[in-house]
Design an enzyme around this catalytic site. Structure first.
Site, PDB file in Angstrom:
ATOM      1  N   ASP A  37      -4.058   7.612 -13.720  1.00 22.87           N
ATOM      2  CA  ASP A  37      -3.416   6.298 -13.663  1.00 22.87           C
ATOM      3  C   ASP A  37      -2.997   5.892 -15.074  1.00 22.87           C
ATOM      4  O   ASP A  37      -3.504   6.417 -16.063  1.00 22.87           O
ATOM      5  CB  ASP A  37      -4.403   5.263 -13.087  1.00 22.87           C
ATOM      6  CG  ASP A  37      -3.728   4.032 -12.508  1.00 22.87           C
ATOM      7  OD1 ASP A  37      -3.786   3.846 -11.275  1.00 22.87           O
ATOM      8  OD2 ASP A  37      -3.158   3.235 -13.296  1.00 22.87           O
ATOM      9  N   ASP A  64       1.228   9.062 -16.506  1.00 26.36           N
ATOM     10  CA  ASP A  64       2.426   8.326 -16.110  1.00 26.36           C
ATOM     11  C   ASP A  64       3.228   9.278 -15.232  1.00 26.36           C
ATOM     12  O   ASP A  64       3.715  10.308 -15.705  1.00 26.36           O
ATOM     13  CB  ASP A  64       3.229   7.924 -17.352  1.00 26.36           C
ATOM     14  CG  ASP A  64       4.493   7.158 -16.992  1.00 26.36           C
ATOM     15  OD1 ASP A  64       4.883   7.152 -15.801  1.00 26.36           O
ATOM     16  OD2 ASP A  64       5.104   6.570 -17.895  1.00 26.36           O
ATOM     17  N   ASN A  91       0.185   8.921  -4.899  1.00 25.18           N
ATOM     18  CA  ASN A  91       0.060   7.542  -4.422  1.00 25.18           C
ATOM     19  C   ASN A  91       0.637   6.465  -5.351  1.00 25.18           C
ATOM     20  O   ASN A  91       0.947   5.372  -4.896  1.00 25.18           O
ATOM     21  CB  ASN A  91      -1.449   7.292  -4.189  1.00 25.18           C
ATOM     22  CG  ASN A  91      -1.816   5.843  -4.096  1.00 25.18           C
ATOM     23  OD1 ASN A  91      -1.541   5.200  -3.090  1.00 25.18           O
ATOM     24  ND2 ASN A  91      -2.434   5.303  -5.145  1.00 25.18           N
ATOM     25  N   TYR A 158      12.882  -0.097  -3.418  1.00 22.70           N
ATOM     26  CA  TYR A 158      11.595   0.359  -2.871  1.00 22.70           C
ATOM     27  C   TYR A 158      11.809   1.054  -1.524  1.00 22.70           C
ATOM     28  O   TYR A 158      11.269   2.135  -1.274  1.00 22.70           O
ATOM     29  CB  TYR A 158      10.673  -0.852  -2.720  1.00 22.70           C
ATOM     30  CG  TYR A 158       9.287  -0.515  -2.197  1.00 22.70           C
ATOM     31  CD1 TYR A 158       8.316  -0.016  -3.050  1.00 22.70           C
ATOM     32  CD2 TYR A 158       8.969  -0.701  -0.854  1.00 22.70           C
ATOM     33  CE1 TYR A 158       7.048   0.298  -2.579  1.00 22.70           C
ATOM     34  CE2 TYR A 158       7.711  -0.393  -0.371  1.00 22.70           C
ATOM     35  CZ  TYR A 158       6.746   0.100  -1.247  1.00 22.70           C
ATOM     36  OH  TYR A 158       5.493   0.416  -0.764  1.00 22.70           O
ATOM     37  N   LYS A 162      10.936   4.977  -0.691  1.00 20.89           N
ATOM     38  CA  LYS A 162       9.920   5.381   0.290  1.00 20.89           C
ATOM     39  C   LYS A 162      10.531   6.191   1.440  1.00 20.89           C
ATOM     40  O   LYS A 162       9.856   7.046   2.028  1.00 20.89           O
ATOM     41  CB  LYS A 162       9.193   4.136   0.813  1.00 20.89           C
ATOM     42  CG  LYS A 162       8.322   3.458  -0.260  1.00 20.89           C
ATOM     43  CD  LYS A 162       7.242   4.401  -0.773  1.00 20.89           C
ATOM     44  CE  LYS A 162       6.296   3.740  -1.764  1.00 20.89           C
ATOM     45  NZ  LYS A 162       5.239   4.663  -2.227  1.00 20.89           N
TER      46      LYS A 162
HETATM   47  P1  NAD Z   1      -1.586  -1.238  -6.499  1.00 22.22           P
HETATM   48  O1  NAD Z   1      -0.594  -1.965  -7.330  1.00 22.22           O
HETATM   49  O2  NAD Z   1      -2.875  -1.881  -6.169  1.00 22.22           O
HETATM   50  O3  NAD Z   1      -1.888   0.188  -7.138  1.00 22.22           O
HETATM   51  C1  NAD Z   1      -0.890   0.979  -7.704  1.00 22.22           C
HETATM   52  C2  NAD Z   1      -1.516   1.824  -8.797  1.00 22.22           C
HETATM   53  O4  NAD Z   1      -0.486   2.687  -9.314  1.00 22.22           O
HETATM   54  C3  NAD Z   1      -2.039   0.994  -9.980  1.00 22.22           C
HETATM   55  O5  NAD Z   1      -3.347   1.410 -10.326  1.00 22.22           O
HETATM   56  C4  NAD Z   1      -1.051   1.287 -11.100  1.00 22.22           C
HETATM   57  O6  NAD Z   1      -1.641   1.256 -12.401  1.00 22.22           O
HETATM   58  C5  NAD Z   1      -0.593   2.692 -10.716  1.00 22.22           C
HETATM   59  N1  NAD Z   1       0.706   3.047 -11.301  1.00 22.22           N
HETATM   60  C6  NAD Z   1       1.843   2.294 -11.326  1.00 22.22           C
HETATM   61  N2  NAD Z   1       2.808   2.951 -11.971  1.00 22.22           N
HETATM   62  C7  NAD Z   1       2.284   4.145 -12.357  1.00 22.22           C
HETATM   63  C8  NAD Z   1       2.797   5.256 -13.069  1.00 22.22           C
HETATM   64  N3  NAD Z   1       4.058   5.272 -13.555  1.00 22.22           N
HETATM   65  N4  NAD Z   1       1.986   6.318 -13.282  1.00 22.22           N
HETATM   66  C9  NAD Z   1       0.706   6.307 -12.826  1.00 22.22           C
HETATM   67  N5  NAD Z   1       0.159   5.272 -12.161  1.00 22.22           N
HETATM   68  C10 NAD Z   1       0.945   4.206 -11.936  1.00 22.22           C
HETATM   69  O7  NAD Z   1      -0.796  -0.885  -5.145  1.00 22.22           O
HETATM   70  P2  NAD Z   1      -1.270  -0.178  -3.787  1.00 22.22           P
HETATM   71  O8  NAD Z   1      -0.988  -1.118  -2.686  1.00 22.22           O
HETATM   72  O9  NAD Z   1      -2.608   0.407  -3.911  1.00 22.22           O
HETATM   73  O10 NAD Z   1      -0.155   0.956  -3.711  1.00 22.22           O
HETATM   74  C11 NAD Z   1      -0.447   2.340  -3.606  1.00 22.22           C
HETATM   75  C12 NAD Z   1       0.712   3.010  -2.896  1.00 22.22           C
HETATM   76  O11 NAD Z   1       0.789   2.502  -1.561  1.00 22.22           O
HETATM   77  C13 NAD Z   1       2.071   2.713  -3.536  1.00 22.22           C
HETATM   78  O12 NAD Z   1       2.866   3.895  -3.504  1.00 22.22           O
HETATM   79  C14 NAD Z   1       2.654   1.672  -2.601  1.00 22.22           C
HETATM   80  O13 NAD Z   1       4.070   1.662  -2.624  1.00 22.22           O
HETATM   81  C15 NAD Z   1       2.118   2.143  -1.281  1.00 22.22           C
HETATM   82  N6  NAD Z   1       2.139   1.150  -0.210  1.00 22.22           N
HETATM   83  C16 NAD Z   1       1.424   0.000  -0.319  1.00 22.22           C
HETATM   84  C17 NAD Z   1       1.469  -0.928   0.700  1.00 22.22           C
HETATM   85  C18 NAD Z   1       0.706  -2.229   0.645  1.00 22.22           C
HETATM   86  O14 NAD Z   1       0.954  -3.093   1.479  1.00 22.22           O
HETATM   87  N7  NAD Z   1      -0.219  -2.403  -0.293  1.00 22.22           N
HETATM   88  C19 NAD Z   1       2.246  -0.684   1.856  1.00 22.22           C
HETATM   89  C20 NAD Z   1       2.963   0.506   1.927  1.00 22.22           C
HETATM   90  C21 NAD Z   1       2.902   1.422   0.888  1.00 22.22           C
END
Ligand code: NAD
Length: 254
Positions: A37, A64, A91, A158, A162
């Site tokens: 992360d 990253d 993720n 977004y 996706k």
């Molecule tokens: P979150 O913001 O809680 O976690 C995202 C994590 O990704 C964070 O720890 C952040 O530091 C890390 N991150 C961001 N950019 C980065 C990079 N360039 N390199 C490495 N790490 C990076 O969000 P989440 O809800 O846990 O999301 C996780 C995944 O689930 C994402 O791909 C999101 O699009 C997807 N998602 C989430 C939801 C929802 O409702 N929460 C729904 C559908 C899909």
């Protein structure tokens, strides 16, 4: 509960909501988890806690996902340290709301770079070391927003990223089946994590709207998604390849 003992699993975005819930479940089942992360503080804390409280072990590595060279070097470092990488949870993701007529190219480019190019680069670099070791499993993260048009929030970059991850999943599943690399994706519904704040979770009326569109009448929890991801990694899912599995409380069929 230790059926994942001996597995080495990389979780990108592992310090955040769904990533940290998945890292936790993997470690609870005995895996060696790499929390990869951008956020060293949350990542180090998470890794120390998992190592102290679960049968598995965890380590934080800065990553990253937009930086192909950093990913390649992490893949090689992990092979040196652990012998191989068995599983990748692809993720890491970001989102920003914007009406499309006002959407800047900067936001478009950043969103595609993290969510789609990042997923490709991680798949390529970890797929390379999996192929060399005789196989592996990759679980990508798509979204309900990559499968249909969600509302009331607007975030076309977004959505497109996706949708791209969904097709990346299908294509890699076919191309890499002969390499013994299984590729699937989870498509979460509205899940209670910090990313959801960026698209409206701080507004009770918007949350009520999302819940109303979801047959289970609730937001998903990060642990709900983690359980589906661990299923996709497990041998129980050995027949699944190229699936984009909605974990959404019924949202997609409503
Ligand atoms: P979150 O913001 O809680 O976690 C995202 C994590 O990704 C964070 O720890 C952040 O530091 C890390 N991150 C961001 N950019 C980065 C990079 N360039 N390199 C490495 N790490 C990076 O969000 P989440 O809800 O846990 O999301 C996780 C995944 O689930 C994402 O791909 C999101 O699009 C997807 N998602 C989430 C939801 C929802 O409702 N929460 C729904 C559908 C899909």
């Amino acid at each position: 509960m230790e059926e994942f003992a001996g597995k080495v699993a990389v979780v990108t975005g592992g310090a955040g909501g769904i990533g940290s819930a998945t890292a936790t479940l993997l470690a609870q089942r005995g895996a060696t988890v790499v929390v990869a992360d951008l956020d060293p503080e949350a990542g180090e804390r998470m890794a120390a806690e998992l190592t102290a409280t679960t049968p598995g072990t965890a380590e934080y590595r800065h990553l990253d996902v937009t930086d192909g060279r950093e990913i390649g070097s992490l893949a090689d470092t992990l092979v040196s340290a652990h012998g191989r990488v068995d599983w990748l949870f692809n993720n890491a993701g970001i989102v920003e709301n914007s009406p499309t007529l006002e959407l800047s190219q900067t936001v478009w480019d950043r969103t595609i770079a993290v969510n789609l190019t990042g997923a490709f680069l991680c798949a390529r670099e970890f797929g390379r070391v999996m192929a060399a070791a005789g196989g592996g499993v990759i679980v990508n993260v798509s979204s309900i927003a990559g499968l249909k048009v969600v509302h009331p929030e607007i975030h076309v970059a977004y959505d497109v990223s996706k949708a791209g991850v969904a097709q990346l999943t299908r294509t890699l599943a076919v191309e890499w089946a002969p390499l013994n690399i299984r590729v699937n994706a989870v498509a979460p519904g509205y899940t209670r994590t910090p990313i959801l704040d960026a698209v409206g979770r701080t507004d009770p009326a918007i949350v009520a709207d999302w819940v109303g569109q979801t047959p289970q009448q609730r937001l998903m929890e990060p642990a709900d998604i983690a359980a589906v991801v661990c299923f996709l990694f497990s041998d129980a899912a050995s027949a699944l390849a190229g699936h984009v599995l909605a974990a959404d409380g019924g949202y997609m069929v409503y």
